[in-house]
Design an enzyme around this catalytic site. Structure first.
Site, short mmCIF file in Angstrom:
data_model
loop_
_atom_site.label_atom_id
_atom_site.label_comp_id
_atom_site.label_asym_id
_atom_site.label_seq_id
_atom_site.Cartn_x
_atom_site.Cartn_y
_atom_site.Cartn_z
CG ASP A 105 -9.33 -9.55 64.29
OD1 ASP A 105 -8.60 -10.23 65.04
OD2 ASP A 105 -8.96 -9.14 63.17
CG ASP A 157 0.17 -6.96 65.64
OD1 ASP A 157 -0.15 -8.15 65.48
OD2 ASP A 157 -0.47 -6.16 66.35
#
Length: 258
Positions: A11, A130
């Protein structure tokens, strides 16, 4: 049988690798290039990069570090972050990425999936999902803009329905980011993965919850995923990728050994 894949996830925020728990409270891990080099040396099969605030900030991923990564590794890597057009995707690929991944932009405009697949081929297009288990409703729901805690929200899409929709539109691979398990290291959500596997007819990557080598084994053996993605256990050197692959091979998993 195709070899299973071990995929570190990085990330990225403001040019640094960060990691949160359940997509919140991100801490700085370090620079991109040193981590990339370590993972390639340990035997990672590919890498995934998420510019976690790009979509929420209405910008595209910073291409400078993409070129830096392409210069130092020879394994495939996938990039995600604010990609909203064919032109933007083409530019990212031209900087050295092998695949592009879309998530929130696909929810905003599902036709983006088919336009990208038509232009670059389905093998190049990954859709990230997600997914959050809502205990009150007993349903798995798709979330959007998860890189920004102030903008994260639940969409009308139930996860299994969105799984089918993105495949119809040309997704060549799916990454299921299981938000309840993210960063907790208690194992992947095998029940959800098995449900998704029944509906998913393209390569499926499990993401969220890995804490031990046995968790990877369970995802491959019990949920029949094609790849397992993890972050904190690799970033913090809790698990070495080479040792993980030796363990999986000893358990009968088809895996590429260094």
């Amino acid at each position: 049988m195709l070899a299973k894949r071990i995929i570190p996830c990085l990330d990225v925020r403001q040019g640094q690798v960060v990691k949160g728990v359940q997509f919140r409270n991100h801490e700085i891990i370090g620079g991109i290039v040193p981590l990339v080099c370590r993972y390639a040396e340990e035997g990672a099969d590919e890498l995934v990069f998420y510019d976690i605030t790009a979509s929420a900030d209405a910008r595209v991923v910073d291409k400078r570090w993409i070129a830096d990564v392409a210069e130092v590794i020879d394994i495939p890597f996938c990039v995600a972050g604010g990609i909203q057009s064919v032109a933007q995707a083409g530019e990212i690929l031209s900087y050295g990425a092998d695949k592009i991944s879309i998530n929130s932009p696909a929810l905003a405009d599902p036709t983006l999936i088919s336009r990208l697949a038509d232009r670059f081929g389905v093998q190049c297009i990954v859709v990230g999902i997600d997914t959050w288990f809502d205990a009150a409703s007993g349903r798995y729901q798709v979330n959007q803009y998860t890189g920004d805690e102030t903008r994260t929200h639940i969409t009308p899409w139930q996860t299994l329905d969105w799984i089918e929709e993105v495949q119809r539109r040309g997704a060549g691979e799916l990454v299921l980011n299981m938000m309840n398990q993210d960063g907790v290291r208690n194992g992947y959500d095998l029940m959800q993965l098995r449900q998704v596997r029944e509906r998913c007819h393209v390569p499926l990557i499990a993401s969220g919850g890995a804490g031990t080598m046995a968790h990877f084994l369970s995802a491959f053996r019990d949920a029949q995923v094609d790849g397992a993605l993890a972050a904190s256990v690799f970033h913090k050197q809790i698990i070495n990728i080479g040792e993980l692959k030796q363990f999986l091979a000893a358990e009968g998993v088809e895996i590429r050994l260094c």
